[in-house]
Design a protein around this motif. Structure first.
Motif, PDB file in Angstrom:
ATOM      1  N   UNK A  67       0.852  -1.206  -0.055  1.00 11.52           N
ATOM      2  CA  UNK A  67      -0.075   0.047   0.087  1.00 11.52           C
ATOM      3  C   UNK A  67       1.001   1.204   0.037  1.00 11.52           C
ATOM      4  N   UNK A  68       0.224   2.409  -0.671  1.00  4.81           N
ATOM      5  CA  UNK A  68       1.046   3.548  -0.612  1.00  4.81           C
ATOM      6  C   UNK A  68       1.186   4.157   0.574  1.00  4.81           C
ATOM      7  N   UNK A  69       0.477   3.952   1.619  1.00  4.45           N
ATOM      8  CA  UNK A  69       0.592   4.538   2.819  1.00  4.45           C
ATOM      9  C   UNK A  69       1.284   3.687   3.804  1.00  4.45           C
ATOM     10  N   UNK A  70       2.065   2.775   3.432  1.00  8.56           N
ATOM     11  CA  UNK A  70       2.678   1.777   4.419  1.00  8.56           C
ATOM     12  C   UNK A  70       4.191   2.564   4.764  1.00  8.56           C
ATOM     13  N   UNK A  71       4.617   2.702   5.944  1.00  7.08           N
ATOM     14  CA  UNK A  71       5.617   3.432   6.167  1.00  7.08           C
ATOM     15  C   UNK A  71       6.762   2.567   5.896  1.00  7.08           C
ATOM     16  N   UNK A  72       7.514   3.061   4.945  1.00  5.27           N
ATOM     17  CA  UNK A  72       8.581   2.037   4.261  1.00  5.27           C
ATOM     18  C   UNK A  72       9.902   2.039   5.018  1.00  5.27           C
ATOM     19  N   UNK A  73       9.961   2.927   6.011  1.00  2.00           N
ATOM     20  CA  UNK A  73      10.970   3.015   7.005  1.00  2.00           C
ATOM     21  C   UNK A  73      10.933   1.833   8.089  1.00  2.00           C
ATOM     22  N   UNK A  74       9.868   1.209   8.109  1.00  2.00           N
ATOM     23  CA  UNK A  74       9.638   0.303   9.116  1.00  2.00           C
ATOM     24  C   UNK A  74       9.801  -1.073   8.793  1.00  2.00           C
ATOM     25  N   UNK A  75       9.924  -1.294   7.404  1.00  2.00           N
ATOM     26  CA  UNK A  75      10.665  -2.460   6.888  1.00  2.00           C
ATOM     27  C   UNK A  75      11.404  -2.538   5.861  1.00  2.00           C
ATOM     28  N   UNK A  76      12.628  -3.047   6.143  1.00  2.00           N
ATOM     29  CA  UNK A  76      13.850  -2.883   5.125  1.00  2.00           C
ATOM     30  C   UNK A  76      14.197  -4.376   4.561  1.00  2.00           C
ATOM     31  N   UNK A  77      14.287  -4.432   3.440  1.00  2.00           N
ATOM     32  CA  UNK A  77      14.828  -5.751   2.653  1.00  2.00           C
ATOM     33  C   UNK A  77      16.291  -5.456   2.145  1.00  2.00           C
ATOM     34  N   UNK A  78      17.056  -6.569   2.753  1.00  2.00           N
ATOM     35  CA  UNK A  78      18.603  -6.795   2.042  1.00  2.00           C
ATOM     36  C   UNK A  78      18.519  -7.828   0.993  1.00  2.00           C
ATOM     37  N   UNK A  79      18.846  -7.472  -0.346  1.00  2.00           N
ATOM     38  CA  UNK A  79      18.574  -8.381  -1.499  1.00  2.00           C
ATOM     39  C   UNK A  79      19.675  -9.561  -1.282  1.00  2.00           C
ATOM     40  N   UNK A  80      19.591 -10.535  -2.094  1.00  2.00           N
ATOM     41  CA  UNK A  80      20.542 -11.304  -2.218  1.00  2.00           C
ATOM     42  C   UNK A  80      21.627 -10.685  -2.682  1.00  2.00           C
ATOM     43  N   UNK A  81      23.062 -10.715  -2.371  1.00  2.00           N
ATOM     44  CA  UNK A  81      24.241 -10.087  -2.665  1.00  2.00           C
ATOM     45  C   UNK A  81      24.153  -8.547  -2.702  1.00  2.00           C
ATOM     46  N   UNK A  82      23.742  -7.981  -1.814  1.00  2.00           N
ATOM     47  CA  UNK A  82      23.363  -6.678  -1.585  1.00  2.00           C
ATOM     48  C   UNK A  82      24.413  -5.562  -2.105  1.00  2.00           C
ATOM     49  N   UNK A  83      25.800  -6.088  -2.034  1.00  2.00           N
ATOM     50  CA  UNK A  83      26.921  -5.401  -2.236  1.00  2.00           C
ATOM     51  C   UNK A  83      27.115  -4.988  -3.648  1.00  2.00           C
ATOM     52  N   UNK A  84      26.278  -5.882  -4.418  1.00  2.00           N
ATOM     53  CA  UNK A  84      26.277  -5.334  -6.036  1.00  2.00           C
ATOM     54  C   UNK A  84      25.489  -4.266  -6.095  1.00  2.00           C
ATOM     55  N   UNK A  85      24.675  -3.787  -5.173  1.00  2.00           N
ATOM     56  CA  UNK A  85      23.694  -2.606  -5.379  1.00  2.00           C
ATOM     57  C   UNK A  85      24.285  -1.344  -4.766  1.00  2.00           C
ATOM     58  N   UNK A  86      25.604  -1.584  -4.295  1.00  2.00           N
ATOM     59  CA  UNK A  86      26.315  -0.159  -3.869  1.00  2.00           C
ATOM     60  C   UNK A  86      26.473   0.715  -5.025  1.00  2.00           C
ATOM     61  N   UNK A  87      26.028   1.707  -4.831  1.00  2.00           N
ATOM     62  CA  UNK A  87      26.388   2.969  -6.039  1.00  2.00           C
ATOM     63  C   UNK A  87      27.428   4.128  -5.503  1.00  2.00           C
ATOM     64  N   UNK A  88      27.371   4.596  -4.356  1.00  2.00           N
ATOM     65  CA  UNK A  88      28.298   5.811  -4.078  1.00  2.00           C
ATOM     66  C   UNK A  88      29.768   5.607  -3.922  1.00  2.00           C
ATOM     67  N   UNK A  89      30.190   6.516  -4.239  1.00  2.00           N
ATOM     68  CA  UNK A  89      31.764   6.227  -4.361  1.00  2.00           C
ATOM     69  C   UNK A  89      32.528   6.478  -2.811  1.00  2.00           C
ATOM     70  N   UNK A  90      31.667   6.552  -1.655  1.00  2.00           N
ATOM     71  CA  UNK A  90      32.379   6.707  -0.477  1.00  2.00           C
ATOM     72  C   UNK A  90      31.278   5.916   0.465  1.00  2.00           C
ATOM     73  N   UNK A  91      31.955   5.077   1.201  1.00  2.00           N
ATOM     74  CA  UNK A  91      31.186   4.230   2.207  1.00  2.00           C
ATOM     75  C   UNK A  91      30.251   5.254   3.182  1.00  2.00           C
ATOM     76  N   UNK A  92      30.757   6.264   3.731  1.00  2.00           N
ATOM     77  CA  UNK A  92      29.854   7.014   4.530  1.00  2.00           C
ATOM     78  C   UNK A  92      28.449   7.588   3.653  1.00  2.00           C
ATOM     79  N   UNK A  93      28.795   7.952   2.476  1.00  2.00           N
ATOM     80  CA  UNK A  93      27.627   8.317   1.623  1.00  2.00           C
ATOM     81  C   UNK A  93      26.637   7.342   1.233  1.00  2.00           C
ATOM     82  N   UNK A  94      27.328   6.181   0.958  1.00  2.00           N
ATOM     83  CA  UNK A  94      26.463   5.064   0.753  1.00  2.00           C
ATOM     84  C   UNK A  94      25.460   4.571   1.876  1.00  2.00           C
ATOM     85  N   UNK A  95      26.075   4.674   3.245  1.00  2.00           N
ATOM     86  CA  UNK A  95      25.457   4.201   4.278  1.00  2.00           C
ATOM     87  C   UNK A  95      24.212   5.282   4.683  1.00  2.00           C
TER      88      UNK A  95
END
Ligand code: ADP
Length: 270
Positions: A67-95
Motif C-alpha cells: 500500500x502507498x501509505x505503508x511506512x517504508x522505513x519500518x520494513x527493510x529488505x536486504x537483497x541477495x548479494x546486496x553489495x552488488x547494489x552499492x552505488x556511492x563512491x564513499x562508504x559514508x555516503x552509501x550508508x
C-alpha cells in the motif's frame, strides 16, 4: 507482526507461492529455509511489498506492505548479494543515503550511522573509503549497514550468508543477535541448512512455494526424518555417531554443542 493470509503468487500464470496462514511474531528471528527455486526470493519480495500477491493478503502490523501509505522505513529488505547494489563512491555516503531520503541529518544521522557501523562490525576508519576498494566481506557489511541504519522494525534478509567465509558468517551471526537484542524482528531466507541451528527462534520450510507454519528450531530439527534435506550436516554426524553405538547427548543442536557432545561421548567410552 507479519501475517500471511492464504497468499498466492503467480509468474505468468504459474503459481510459485501458495501459503496457508502463517504469522511471524514480533521481536524474534524467523528462518525460512528452502532449496534453490523453492520461492524464497519471491516470498521476500512479497513481504517487502515489492510484489503484490495474486490472491490472499500480507499484513505488516495490519497494513499491506504494497500500500502507498505503508511506512517504508519500518520494513527493510536486504537483497541477495546486496553489495552488488552499492552505488556511492564513499562508504559514508552509501550508508547515509537511505537516512537522508527519510529526512535524517546532523546529529541524528551521525548517531544512526555510528550505530549501524558498530552493529555490523564495520570500522569507522573505512567510512571515507571507496566501497570498490573494500574486500567482499567489508562491502557486504556496508550494504547491510545501509539497510539497518534506518532501524526498521522488520528486517528481511535474502540469503545473507551467500559467499561469506566462516569468519564473515560469525560476524553476521553476531550482528543478527545484536539487532534482535534491540527488538528488531528479522526474517532470514536461506538455503544454508547448516546455519539453522546457530540462530533463529523459529523455522518454517518452503517447498515448491508452500510455506509451513513456524516451528521452534529444536522441534523442527528433531522432527525431521533422517534422510530429510532439512537436517544440517553436523546433526547428521551426531545421529551417525549415536547409531554407531556411542552414547551421546542427542539433544545437542548448535555446532559447538554437537562437538562437545561427541567429545563427551568419546571421553566416556575411552
Ligand atoms: P529461490 O529464491 O528459493 O531460489 P525464487 O523465488 O527465485 O526461488 O523462484 C521461485 C520460482 O519462481 C522458480 O521456479 C523461478 O524459476 C520462478 N521465477 C522467479 N522469478 C521469476 C520471474 N521474474 N518470472 C518468471 N518466473 C520466475
Amino acid at each position: 507482526a507479519i501475517v500471511l493470509d492464504s497468499v498466492e503468487f503467480k509468474y505468468d500464470g504459474q503459481c510459485v507461492i501458495s501459503t496457508a496462514n502463517v504469522e511471524f511474531t514480533e521481536g524474534a528471528v524467523h528462518l525460512i529455509v528452502g532449496k534453490t527455486g523453492s520461492g524464497k526470493t519471491t516470498l521476500a519480495l512479497l513481504i517487502a511489498g515489492l510484489l503484490k500477491p495474486t490472491a490472499g493478503r500480507i499484513l505488516v502490523d495490519g497494513i499491506r506492505p504494497s500500500d502507498s501509505d505503508f511506512d517504508r522505513s519500518r520494513l527493510q529488505l536486504a537483497f541477495q548479494f546486496p553489495e552488488a547494489q552499492i552505488f556511492e563512491s564513499e562508504v559514508e555516503a552509501e550508508i547515509s543515503f537511505g537516512l537522508r531520503n527519510f529526512g535524517y541529518e546532523g546529529f541524528g544521522l551521525r548517531q544512526r550511522l555510528r550505530w549501524a557501523c558498530e552493529s555490523v562490525g564495520l570500522s569507522e576508519r573505512l567510512l571515507t573509503r571507496d566501497p570498490a576498494s573494500l574486500s567482499f566481506g567489508e562491502r557486504r557489511k556496508v550494504a547491510l549497514a545501509s539497510v539497518i541504519a534506518l532501524r526498521p522494525q522488520y528486517l528481511i534478509l535474502d540469503e545473507p550468508f551467500a559467499g561469506l567465509d566462516w569468519n564473515g558468517r560469525y560476524n553476521l551471526l553476531n550482528t543478527i543477535r545484536q539487532i534482535k537484542h534491540e527488538g528488531m524482528t528479522i526474517l532470514i531466507f536461506t538455503h544454508e541448512i547448516d546455519m539453522i541451528s546457530e540462530m533463529g527462534d523459529t523455522v518454517a520450510s518452503l517447498e515448491n512455494g508452500r510455506l509451513s507454519r513456524c516451528f521452534e528450531v529444536a522441534d523442527f530439527l528433531t522432527d525431521q526424518p533422517d534422510e530429510s534435506w532439512f537436517v544440517p550436516d553436523h546433526i547428521r554426524v551426531l545421529k551417525y555417531v549415536a547409531s554407531a553405538g556411542m552414547g551421546v547427548d542427542q539433544t545437542a543442536i548448535r555446532i559447538e554443542d554437537v562437538a562437545r557432545a561427541i567429545v563427551a561421548g568419546i571421553s566416556r567410552s575411552g
